[in-house]
Design a protein around this motif. Structure first.
Motif, mmCIF file in Angstrom:
data_model
loop_
_atom_site.group_PDB
_atom_site.id
_atom_site.type_symbol
_atom_site.label_atom_id
_atom_site.label_comp_id
_atom_site.label_asym_id
_atom_site.label_seq_id
_atom_site.Cartn_x
_atom_site.Cartn_y
_atom_site.Cartn_z
ATOM 1 N N GLU A 175 0.830 -1.211 0.000
ATOM 2 C CA GLU A 175 0.000 0.000 0.000
ATOM 3 C C GLU A 175 0.860 1.255 0.000
ATOM 4 O O GLU A 175 0.574 2.217 -0.705
ATOM 5 N N ARG A 176 1.920 1.252 0.760
ATOM 6 C CA ARG A 176 2.790 2.429 0.831
ATOM 7 C C ARG A 176 3.527 2.674 -0.479
ATOM 8 O O ARG A 176 3.869 3.814 -0.794
ATOM 9 N N ARG A 177 3.773 1.642 -1.239
ATOM 10 C CA ARG A 177 4.563 1.773 -2.456
ATOM 11 C C ARG A 177 3.707 2.034 -3.697
ATOM 12 O O ARG A 177 4.251 2.268 -4.774
ATOM 13 N N LEU A 178 2.402 1.993 -3.569
ATOM 14 C CA LEU A 178 1.542 2.298 -4.705
ATOM 15 C C LEU A 178 1.430 3.817 -4.825
ATOM 16 O O LEU A 178 0.745 4.480 -4.057
ATOM 17 N N ALA A 179 2.100 4.362 -5.830
ATOM 18 C CA ALA A 179 2.166 5.816 -5.970
ATOM 19 C C ALA A 179 0.901 6.411 -6.563
ATOM 20 O O ALA A 179 0.622 7.586 -6.401
ATOM 21 N N ARG A 180 0.127 5.604 -7.258
ATOM 22 C CA ARG A 180 -1.090 6.113 -7.895
ATOM 23 C C ARG A 180 -2.090 4.975 -7.986
ATOM 24 O O ARG A 180 -1.793 3.838 -7.639
#
Length: 251
Positions: A175-180
């Protein structure tokens, strides 16, 4: 099928985007897998590597870029994904249509030469335990001595008390690494099927869809036991975060 490079690029990019939902540190996993294969094949002039359950070939393409002297076979049962990969990545990757685990599936590779490495990323968990046992045996028989199977996948920790925590940690990291915003699996498939530029491709292969997921819930020790039973002499984890593992088995 005449898929344009523009359309292929669009949908392969969206494929990579949606796959980030389902893999913990997908790019890091790819890098670790490539590191292992590069190390094991360093003394080979032209390594032979197979990417199992490749989709459009995202991992295979990264391996081909990292090791330009290697022959990289991208293996999948879905001809639509293979065609998108061919149009996007070009001749650096050799695409092979085969249902992993079906009788004689390795014959589709079209080579009698032993594999130096077989790799996979978030694909082998689709196989039922009986099928996976057969695949491990098939690969142990086809890999050269010292060759490796490198599997980046969701693997349950042996401790039942830790398994739920590991799953949560992996999800939070993703979740933290999903930028968009990203497609999910169903959104990607419905979108690509509705693209007018790909209508001919989907019409031609309407009866050959993505294989049904049998699924297994093997723990790490379960995988290790099957690998040793299949004929691998060593096996263990070289990278792990949450339930995401890179598991290496040495023939």
């Amino acid at each position: 099928m005449g898929v344009s490079t523009v359309a292929a690029a669009r949908w392969v990019e969206r494929w990579d985007s949606q796959q980030q939902r389902y893999a913990v540190d997908r790019e890091e996993t790819f890098t670790v897998i490539a590191d292992v294969v590069e190390a094991v094949t360093a003394d080979r002039s032209a390594p032979l590597v197979a990417d199992l359950g490749c989709g459009p070939g995202s991992l295979a393409a990264r391996l081909a870029e990292r090791m330009p002297r290697a022959r990289v076979l991208a293996v999948d049962a879905d001809p639509r994904l293979l065609e998108l990969g061919r149009a996007h990545y070009g001749p650096a990757v050799h695409y092979v249509e085969a249902l992993i685990g079906a009788p004689g599936w390795l014959d589709a590779l079209g080579t009698a030469r032993p594999l130096d490495a077989a790799v996979s990323s978030t694909a082998l968990h689709y196989l039922g335990e009986r099928t996976l046992r057969r695949v491990y045996r098939d690969l142990a028989a086809r890999l050269r001595p010292g060759g490796v199977l490198v599997n980046g996948d969701h693997i349950r920790p042996d401790s039942a008390g830790v398994a739920g925590i590991a799953l949560h940690i992996g999800r939070r990291r993703t979740e933290r690494r999903l930028a968009r915003a990203h497609d999910d699996w169903d959104t990607w498939w419905s979108g690509v099927a509705a693209d007018p530029e790909l209508a001919a491709l989907f019409a031609a292969h309407d009866d050959r869809r993505h294989p049904r997921c049998e699924g297994n819930d093997l723990s790490l020790s379960g995988h290790l036991a099957l690998l040793r039973e299949a004929g691998f002499r060593d096996a263990g984890t070289v990278w792990q975060f949450g339930t995401g593992h890179v598991l290496v088995a040495v023939r």
